[in-house]
Design an enzyme around this catalytic site. Structure first.
Site, short mmCIF file in Angstrom:
data_model
loop_
_atom_site.label_atom_id
_atom_site.label_comp_id
_atom_site.label_asym_id
_atom_site.label_seq_id
_atom_site.Cartn_x
_atom_site.Cartn_y
_atom_site.Cartn_z
N HIS A 100 0.83 -1.21 0.00
CA HIS A 100 0.00 0.00 0.00
C HIS A 100 0.86 1.25 0.00
CE1 HIS A 100 0.60 -1.43 4.13
NE2 HIS A 100 0.64 -0.17 4.50
N HIS A 102 0.80 5.11 1.34
CA HIS A 102 0.13 6.08 2.22
C HIS A 102 0.10 7.42 1.51
CE1 HIS A 102 0.21 3.79 6.08
NE2 HIS A 102 1.27 3.21 5.54
P1 DGP Z 1 1.52 0.18 7.53
O1 DGP Z 1 1.76 0.25 9.02
O2 DGP Z 1 2.50 1.03 6.73
O3 DGP Z 1 1.47 -1.26 7.06
O4 DGP Z 1 0.09 0.81 7.29
C1 DGP Z 1 -1.10 0.11 7.46
C2 DGP Z 1 -2.19 1.13 7.58
O5 DGP Z 1 -3.42 0.46 7.41
C3 DGP Z 1 -2.28 1.83 8.94
O6 DGP Z 1 -2.09 3.23 8.78
C4 DGP Z 1 -3.67 1.56 9.44
C5 DGP Z 1 -4.40 1.06 8.21
N1 DGP Z 1 -5.40 0.03 8.47
C6 DGP Z 1 -5.21 -1.12 9.17
N2 DGP Z 1 -6.35 -1.83 9.22
C7 DGP Z 1 -7.27 -1.11 8.50
C8 DGP Z 1 -8.64 -1.34 8.19
O7 DGP Z 1 -9.27 -2.33 8.56
N3 DGP Z 1 -9.27 -0.38 7.45
C9 DGP Z 1 -8.63 0.75 7.02
N4 DGP Z 1 -9.34 1.63 6.31
N5 DGP Z 1 -7.33 0.99 7.29
C10 DGP Z 1 -6.67 0.06 8.04
#
Ligand code: DGP
Length: 138
Positions: A100, A102
């Site tokens: 992903h 950000h």
């Molecule tokens: P990273 O730590 O770089 O792998 O970022 C993962 C991101 O994903 C973190 O900022 C929070 C987000 N995240 C985790 N679970 C969910 C979810 O269930 N829904 C959404 N919309 N975001 C999520």
């Protein structure tokens, strides 16, 4: 699709999210743990854990989606700035093992620890590391 992957479940429409944009290959939605107001994520719909395993065409498609969303976030929120950030592996604090990007709007002096300041580089160390990495690009 990986059943135990939250982003696969979001891409499949099985887990709700604030979906900003979708096309055949990518999706973008609001981050549930925003580091700043407007924090969003862009993903490929197919499951790839990280940058190392993501095919280049899907990286390009995901980057194009992130750009679309960044333009919209910038127009909507008029932040002081915006970073695209991407983590690979626990050492980079990757918590969701589905590639992903950000999309991180920034505020003036928001204290977010992404900027490292400009320190003078050690040219011999830079050159040594350059040679190691360059050798892997041939
Ligand atoms: P990273 O730590 O770089 O792998 O970022 C993962 C991101 O994903 C973190 O900022 C929070 C987000 N995240 C985790 N679970 C969910 C979810 O269930 N829904 C959404 N919309 N975001 C999520």
């Amino acid at each position: 699709m990986q059943q135990d992957c939250i982003f696969c479940r979001i891409a499949a429409g099985e887990t709700p999210c604030f979906m900003l944009y979708e096309d055949e290959f990518t999706a973008a939605f609001m981050d549930i743990n925003p580091a700043s107001p407007g924090h969003a994520l862009a993903i490929p719909k197919r499951h790839f854990p990280d940058l190392y395993q993501l095919p280049a065409d899907l990286l390009a498609a995901t980057a194009a989606t992130a750009q679309k969303v960044a333009v919209a976030v910038s127009a909507a929120l008029e932040p002081a700035g915006l970073n695209l950030v991407q983590a690979n592996g626990p050492g980079a604090a990757q918590s969701v093992l589905h590639f992903h990007l950000h999309i991180l709007p920034r505020g003036d002096r928001d204290g977010m620890r992404l900027n490292w300041g400009l320190q003078p580089g050690d040219m011999s160390q830079i050159e040594q590391i350059y040679k190691c990495v360059r050798a892997r690009l041939d």
